[in-house]
Write a protein that holds these residues in place. Structure first.
Motif, short mmCIF file in Angstrom:
data_model
loop_
_atom_site.label_atom_id
_atom_site.label_comp_id
_atom_site.label_asym_id
_atom_site.label_seq_id
_atom_site.Cartn_x
_atom_site.Cartn_y
_atom_site.Cartn_z
N ASN A 105 0.86 -1.18 0.00
CA ASN A 105 0.00 0.00 0.00
C ASN A 105 0.90 1.23 0.00
OD1 ASN A 105 -1.58 2.26 0.86
ND2 ASN A 105 -3.13 0.84 1.64
N ALA A 106 1.02 1.87 -1.16
CA ALA A 106 1.97 2.97 -1.30
C ALA A 106 1.53 4.21 -0.53
CB ALA A 106 2.14 3.31 -2.78
N ALA A 107 0.23 4.40 -0.37
CA ALA A 107 -0.25 5.57 0.35
C ALA A 107 0.04 5.45 1.85
CB ALA A 107 -1.74 5.76 0.12
N ALA A 108 -0.22 4.26 2.40
CA ALA A 108 0.00 4.04 3.83
C ALA A 108 1.41 3.56 4.15
CB ALA A 108 -1.01 3.01 4.35
N GLN A 109 2.16 3.15 3.12
CA GLN A 109 3.49 2.56 3.27
C GLN A 109 3.45 1.36 4.22
OE1 GLN A 109 7.18 4.89 2.39
NE2 GLN A 109 6.13 6.46 3.59
N THR A 110 2.55 0.43 3.87
CA THR A 110 2.44 -0.83 4.60
C THR A 110 2.47 -1.97 3.59
OG1 THR A 110 0.02 -0.77 4.50
CG2 THR A 110 1.08 0.19 6.47
N ILE A 111 2.78 -3.16 4.07
CA ILE A 111 2.81 -4.34 3.21
C ILE A 111 2.06 -5.47 3.90
CG2 ILE A 111 4.95 -5.39 4.11
CD1 ILE A 111 5.76 -5.86 1.15
N GLN A 112 1.44 -6.33 3.09
CA GLN A 112 0.78 -7.51 3.61
C GLN A 112 0.64 -8.53 2.49
OE1 GLN A 112 -3.05 -4.93 3.99
NE2 GLN A 112 -3.68 -7.04 4.28
N LEU A 113 0.19 -9.74 2.83
CA LEU A 113 0.03 -10.79 1.84
C LEU A 113 -1.36 -10.71 1.21
CD1 LEU A 113 1.60 -13.85 3.70
CD2 LEU A 113 2.53 -12.66 1.72
N ALA A 114 -1.39 -10.90 -0.10
CA ALA A 114 -2.66 -11.03 -0.80
C ALA A 114 -2.96 -12.50 -1.10
CB ALA A 114 -2.63 -10.24 -2.11
N TYR A 115 -1.92 -13.32 -1.13
CA TYR A 115 -2.10 -14.76 -1.36
C TYR A 115 -0.88 -15.49 -0.83
CZ TYR A 115 -2.54 -19.27 -3.72
OH TYR A 115 -2.62 -20.62 -3.99
N ASP A 116 -1.13 -16.63 -0.16
CA ASP A 116 -0.06 -17.46 0.37
C ASP A 116 -0.54 -18.89 0.34
OD1 ASP A 116 1.83 -17.47 3.54
OD2 ASP A 116 1.93 -18.75 1.78
N ASP A 117 0.02 -19.70 -0.56
CA ASP A 117 -0.51 -21.05 -0.72
C ASP A 117 -0.26 -21.94 0.49
OD1 ASP A 117 2.18 -21.79 -1.00
OD2 ASP A 117 1.84 -23.01 -2.77
N SER A 118 0.69 -21.57 1.36
CA SER A 118 0.94 -22.38 2.55
C SER A 118 -0.20 -22.29 3.55
CB SER A 118 2.25 -21.96 3.23
OG SER A 118 2.12 -20.68 3.82
#
Length: 385
Positions: free
Chosen positions: A278-291
């Motif tokens: 998220n470039a506006a908030a400068q945060t990162i998270q997963l959108a998909y994780d097959d594990s």
């Protein structure tokens, strides 16, 4: 139940039964045993080109490695990889990289308003293993070398202007690029097992000859706030760019990269994840994780990624079951198409025509399993808008 959408950050009310799938970290995937659970429905039997498509969609082959493109004089390159489309009057152009080393480069196919092929030509030559890349708001194609201390080349999709090497964007094992016109920066992925996620901010927007290369930093884990730190020596002359900043976040095999609506999505093949920055908030998270999927994962071998105006992400598989899967804004993950009989290949270069009605992509090695067997396809049909 109530859940939070990874793709939009909004709270969405839904249930497992609504999708006929299984939850993974708060999202759902389509069950292949239940036709119609994905947004486009079940895949049909293979067509004449070996593609399994949803109802209402058709395919054609537009190019094959080592063969002339349509009635043009241009011989299509080996190992077609990353690609993109550009408006060209009432028609459009599809550009495609060549992931061979040496003599990689990129080529292009021009289409009329009806989809007829009207030209094909080379736009970049004498480079190494051009894998993915990205478009710019000023209508150039950034072709990235996937080799140690590789370069980014800025190319002209019309083939009129000479390609220019952009040293300021760093020398590392480049994979993909995605331009953020709001913050006037370009995000870059790195295809090594301990790679980084970068951004390059030009001194002057629209001119990539000079600027600042930075690397993403964050704490442990897969979500949270991030910061950016300048890479002291983008040339990597004595120390690799990924090793110059203490605390740089490591990603296992960065692949595709796509920007829209203040968000940059990118994939990592080593752990089969789709990330959301998220470039506006400068945060990162997963959108998909097959594990985190309960049961058989619907998407494996994540690679190139693109999107549509509807907010759908289309993620191509490197191997896996040779599918392009769709991830919807409400987090349904389902196959959109599958290529039969080409298990020794990978799907590359997904890109939509400017009107969103045609999807282009390649099977890099086709049925032969070699770089000379590449096949480039077009799929037409009722894509969601």
């Amino acid at each position: 139940m109530e859940r939070r959408s990874f793709l939009r950050g909004a709270v969405i009310g839904t249930s497992v039964a609504a999708f006929g799938g299984t939850l993974w970290r708060g999202a759902a995937y389509a069950d292949p045993a239940q036709p119609g659970t994905g947004p486009y429905g079940a895949l049909r039997s293979p067509d004449a080109n070996g593609l399994r498509l949803p109802s209402g969609f058709t395919s054609r082959v537009i190019a094959r490695s080592g063969q002339k493109v349509g009635s043009t004089a241009y011989t299509w390159h080996n190992a077609p990889d990353g690609g993109a489309c550009y408006a060209d009057g009432t028609g459009w152009i599809y550009v495609s990289n060549s992931e061979i080393n040496p003599s990689g480069g990129a080529g292009a196919v021009r289409f009329s308003s009806t989809g007829a092929i009207t030209g094909a030509y080379r736009i970049l030559s004498s480079t190494r293993q051009n894998c993915a890349g990205g478009t710019t708001p000023w209508n150039t194609w950034l072709s990235c070398e996937e080799v140690d201390r590789g370069y980014v080349y800025e190319t002209d999709p019309w083939g009129v202007k000479a390609a220019v090497r952009r040293d300021a964007m760093g020398r590392f094992k480049h994979e993909a690029a995605a331009a953020d016109p709001v913050r006037r920066t370009i995000y870059l992925t790195e295809d090594v097992t301990d790679g980084c996620f970068y951004r390059f901010t030009p001194t002057t927007w629209g001119d990539l000859s000079a600027g600042r290369l930075e690397v993403l930093k964050m704490g442990s884990g897969t979500s949270g706030p991030v910061t950016w730190a300048t890479v002291p020596d983008p040339s990597g002359a004595t120390t690799a760019t990924r090793n110059q900043v203490s605390g740089a976040k490591r990603f296992t095999g960065g692949e595709g990269c796509y920007y829209a609506d203040d968000t940059c999505w990118f994939t990592t093949k080593g752990d089969n994840r789709v990330w959301q920055y998220n470039a506006a908030a400068q945060t990162i998270q997963l959108a998909y994780d097959d594990s985190l999927v309960s049961g058989t994962a619907p998407l494996t071998g994540v690679d190139n990624v693109t999107g549509t105006s509807s907010g759908d992400l289309f993620v191509a598989e490197d191997g896996g079951t040779m599918e392009i899967c769709v991830i919807t804004p409400d987090d349904v993950v389902a196959p959109f198409l599958r290529i039969d009989g080409q298990s020794g290949s990978e799907i590359t270069g997904p890109a939509f025509s400017p009107d969103g009605k045609r999807l282009y992509f390649s099977s890099q090695r086709g049925t032969s399993g070699s770089s000379s067997g590449g096949i480039t396809y077009e799929v037409t049909g009722p894509f969601r808008s």
